[in-house]
Design an enzyme around this catalytic site. Structure first.
Site, PDB file in Angstrom:
ATOM      1  N   LYS A  89       0.915  -1.139  -0.121  1.00 50.35           N
ATOM      2  CA  LYS A  89       0.013  -0.028   0.139  1.00 50.35           C
ATOM      3  C   LYS A  89       0.925   1.187  -0.098  1.00 50.35           C
ATOM      4  O   LYS A  89       1.998   1.127   0.523  1.00 50.35           O
ATOM      5  CB  LYS A  89      -0.801  -0.192   1.230  1.00 50.35           C
ATOM      6  CG  LYS A  89      -1.860   1.264   1.292  1.00 50.35           C
ATOM      7  CD  LYS A  89      -2.830   0.902   2.536  1.00 50.35           C
ATOM      8  CE  LYS A  89      -3.796   2.074   2.625  1.00 50.35           C
ATOM      9  NZ  LYS A  89      -4.862   1.730   3.861  1.00 50.35           N
ATOM     10  N   SER A 137      -9.743   1.552   2.986  1.00 47.76           N
ATOM     11  CA  SER A 137      -8.697   2.556   2.029  1.00 47.76           C
ATOM     12  C   SER A 137      -7.867   1.778   1.220  1.00 47.76           C
ATOM     13  O   SER A 137      -7.129   2.280   0.169  1.00 47.76           O
ATOM     14  CB  SER A 137      -8.058   3.702   3.111  1.00 47.76           C
ATOM     15  OG  SER A 137      -7.337   2.996   3.872  1.00 47.76           O
ATOM     16  N   SER A 178      -9.629  -0.630   6.938  1.00 54.23           N
ATOM     17  CA  SER A 178      -9.186  -0.818   5.500  1.00 54.23           C
ATOM     18  C   SER A 178      -8.535  -1.954   5.000  1.00 54.23           C
ATOM     19  O   SER A 178      -8.182  -1.933   3.864  1.00 54.23           O
ATOM     20  CB  SER A 178      -8.259   0.616   5.381  1.00 54.23           C
ATOM     21  OG  SER A 178      -8.834   1.645   5.400  1.00 54.23           O
TER      22      SER A 178
HETATM   23  N1  GLN Z   1     -12.986   4.172   6.526  1.00 54.02           N
HETATM   24  C1  GLN Z   1     -12.140   4.526   7.546  1.00 54.02           C
HETATM   25  C2  GLN Z   1     -11.656   5.809   7.793  1.00 54.02           C
HETATM   26  O1  GLN Z   1     -12.096   6.534   6.929  1.00 54.02           O
HETATM   27  C3  GLN Z   1     -11.024   3.678   7.977  1.00 54.02           C
HETATM   28  C4  GLN Z   1      -9.832   4.128   7.028  1.00 54.02           C
HETATM   29  C5  GLN Z   1      -8.560   2.937   7.457  1.00 54.02           C
HETATM   30  O2  GLN Z   1      -8.817   1.971   7.915  1.00 54.02           O
HETATM   31  N2  GLN Z   1      -7.545   3.486   7.007  1.00 54.02           N
HETATM   32  O3  GLN Z   1     -11.124   6.304   8.766  1.00 54.02           O
END
Ligand code: GLN
Length: 466
Positions: free
Chosen positions: A68, A143, A168
C-alpha cells in the site's frame, strides 16, 4: 510454464528448487500488471521488475509483494495517496518490507489508497480510483482498495500488504472477494508507515487464501526495536486445530435491521457451515457498538490532525518558494493546494475535538467509550473463542451511489469494522459467498493476540466454502 495456475505456496516451492525461470516470470508479470493498471488503476507507482536471486533458504524466494502506498519502500515513490507527498522517495524500507525482502521477496509497486487512509471506497485518492474487478462500475472498498483489487484481479502468485486504521483491510477484502488479515495492534511493526492515527494503525496482508496471508503475517510480525509499540510476545500457531467444540459468538448488534437482506443470508449460511464443521455457536451482545462510529472518528481525526501538521512545505511535503510570504500564509498555501477535501475536513474536525474547551466533551469522552467497547469484547471472549459477523453490511457499492453519499453516510459504512479496530483485536475477512454476483465477506474476530484462532477458523471454513 503456465504461471497462472500456480498458487503462492506452489510458486515458492518451485522457486526454491530453481524450477521457475525468474526473468521470464517477471517479464510476464510486468506485462500482466501493465494491462491491469490500464484497465483498473491499482498502482500509484508500478516498478519494472526483473526479480532477484535470493537464497533457496528464504521463505518467499522471489515472490512478488505489493505494498500500500503509505508503506515506505526504499527507492520507490511513497505518497500515502496524497499529492502533498508526490515525488517523495524514501531512502529506507519500512520494517515489513525489509523483512519481506530479507526472505527473498520482490516489491512490485505501491498500491492506490484513499489519501492518508481517509475513506472507505478508495474514492479519496489523489492518483485515480481503483475499479473492482468483479464489476468495473463498483468500488474496491477502502482505504486499501488498490491492494485488494490487485489481489483479486491478478492471476499470478502475489501477496499484498495493506494497512488498517478502522477497517481498511477487511472492507476491501470483503468487496473484492479476497482474504484480509488485520493483526492485533502492535503485532506488526509500524516503522516506516506513513501514519494516519498512531493508536489505531495496523499493517496486514491481503491474499487469495488464508495460507497466503498466514505466510506473510508470520514474516512481518514480531517485536521491532524500531517501533516501541510492537508486542514482545511471539506469535504462536496452533497447528493441531480442530473446529469441533470451538465456541463462536454471533453479536446481535452486527446484524443491523437496515442491513442488506441478501448479504445477511450469505453470512447466516456461512455460520451454518461453521456449525456443520462441529463449532458451537451462540448469540452474544456488544452493547456499545452504537457508539463506535462517533468514538472511532473523533479519535482517528484527532490523531490524524496532529500527524498531518508536519506537511507544511518546510520539512515534509511539497515545497515551493516561500520568499516574501509570512510563514502562516505559506503553510496555508501549500496545505490548501496539495491536500484533498477529505484530508482538510479531517484536519478541521480533528483539531476542533481536541481544542481546549472541547477536549473533555469530545476527545476524552471518545477515549472512555473506546474502553467500554474493549470491555464488551473482553466479556464476549470469556465465553467465545471467536466472533462471526458480516464484514460489511452491503456489497461493493457503485461509484454513482457513492457520489450521492454525505460524509456522515460514508463514515457510517464502517459500522461493523470501527469497533474491532478501536479495540485493536485481530480480524480476518474471508469470502463467504456472493450476493448479486458480488463477493460478501465473513468477518472472524478474536481476542488480542489470537491470530492463530482466526486463521485456523478461516482455514477450516475455506475448505468447505470453496
Ligand atoms: N474508513 C475508515 C476511515 O476513513 C477507515 C480507514 C482506514 O482504516 N484507513 O477512517
Amino acid at each position: 510454464m503456465n504461471y497462472k495456475k500456480l498458487t503462492v505456496a506452489q510458486f515458492i516451492k518451485a522457486s526454491k528448487k530453481g524450477e521457475i525461470d525468474i526473468p521470464d516470470f517477471y517479464a510476464k508479470l510486468n506485462s500482466e500488471l501493465k494491462a491491469l493498471q490500464k484497465k483498473y488503476n491499482y498502482f500509484v507507482t508500478l516498478t519494472e521488475n526483473k526479480g532477484i536471486n535470493p537464497s533457496p533458504n528464504t521463505k518467499l524466494t522471489n515472490l512478488p509483494i505489493s505494498a500500500k502506498d503509505c508503506i515506505c519502500a526504499k527507492g520507490i515513490q511513497s505518497t500515502a495517496g496524497s499529492k502533498i507527498l508526490e515525488g517523495y522517495i524514501p531512502p529506507f524500507d519500512a520494517t515489513v518490507l525489509a523483512r519481506a525482502k530479507k526472505e527473498g521477496a520482490t516489491i512490485i509497486g505501491k498500491t492506490v489508497q484513499d489519501e492518508f487512509g481517509f475513506g472507505t471506497f478508495s474514492t479519496n485518492s489523489a492518483y485515480g480510483i481503483p475499479k473492482n474487478p468483479h464489476g468495473q462500475d463498483r468500488s474496491c472498498g477502502g482505504s486499501s482498495g488498490g491492494a485488494a483489487g490487485l489481489t483479486a484481479a491478478l492471476d499470478m502468485p502475489h501477496i499484498a500488504l495493506g494497512q488498517s486504521t478502522g477497517g481498511s483491510i477487511s472492507c476491501p477484502a470483503s468487496f473484492c472477494g479476497v482474504v484480509g488479515l488485520t493483526p492485533t495492534y502492535g503485532r506488526v511493526s509500524r516503522y516506516g508507515l506513513i501514519d494516519y492515527a498512531n493508536s489505531l494503525d495496523k499493517i496486514g496482508p491481503i491474499g487469495r487464501c488464508v495460507d497466503d496471508v498466514k505466510t506473510l503475517y508470520e514474516i512481518i510480525s514480531g517485536h521491532d526495536p524500531l517501533d516501541q509499540t510492537t508486542i514482545r510476545e511471539d506469535a504462536t500457531m496452533n497447528e493441531k486445530f480442530e473446529m469441533k467444540g470451538v465456541k463462536l459468538g454471533i453479536p446481535k448488534e452486527y446484524f443491523p435491521p437496515d442491513m442488506d437482506e441478501s448479504v445477511k443470508k450469505v453470512v447466516l449460511d456461512a455460520i451454518d457451515k461453521m456449525e456443520s464443521l462441529g463449532a458451537k455457536t451462540g448469540e452474544c451482545s456488544l452493547p456499545h457498538t452504537k457508539y463506535s462510529i462517533p468514538s472511532y472518528y473523533i479519535i482517528a481525526m484527532a490523531e490524524a490532525s496532529t500527524n498531518l501538521a508536519k506537511y507544511c512545505g518546510m520539512r515534509y511535503g511539497k515545497e515551493e518558494n516561500p520568499e516574501g510570504k509570512h510563514f502562516d500564509e505559506y503553510f496555508s498555501h501549500i496545505r490548501g493546494k496539495y491536500l484533498g477535501a477529505e484530508a482538510k475536513r479531517r484536519i478541521i474536525l480533528g483539531t476542533y475535538t481536541r481544542m481546549a474547551g472541547y477536549r473533555d466533551q469530545y476527545y476524552i469522552k471518545a477515549l472512555k467509550v473506546r474502553r467500554l467497547i474493549i470491555n464488551d469484547y473482553k466479556k464476549a471472549f470469556k465465553k467465545f473463542d471467536a466472533l462471526l459477523a458480516p464484514t460489511m453490511p452491503f456489497i461493493a457499492p457503485k461509484f454513482k451511489e457513492i457520489e450521492k453519499l454525505s460524509p456522515i453516510e460514508c463514515y457510517n459504512a464502517d459500522i461493523l469494522t470501527g469497533a474491532p479496530n478501536l479495540a485493536g483485536i485481530p480480524m480476518l475477512s474471508v469470502p463467504a459467498g456472493t450476493s448479486k454476483n458480488m463477493p460478501v465477506g465473513l468477518h472472524i474476530l478474536a481476542d488480542h493476540m489470537k491470530e492463530d484462532t482466526i486463521l485456523n477458523v478461516g482455514k477450516e471454513f475455506e475448505k468447505i466454502s470453496g
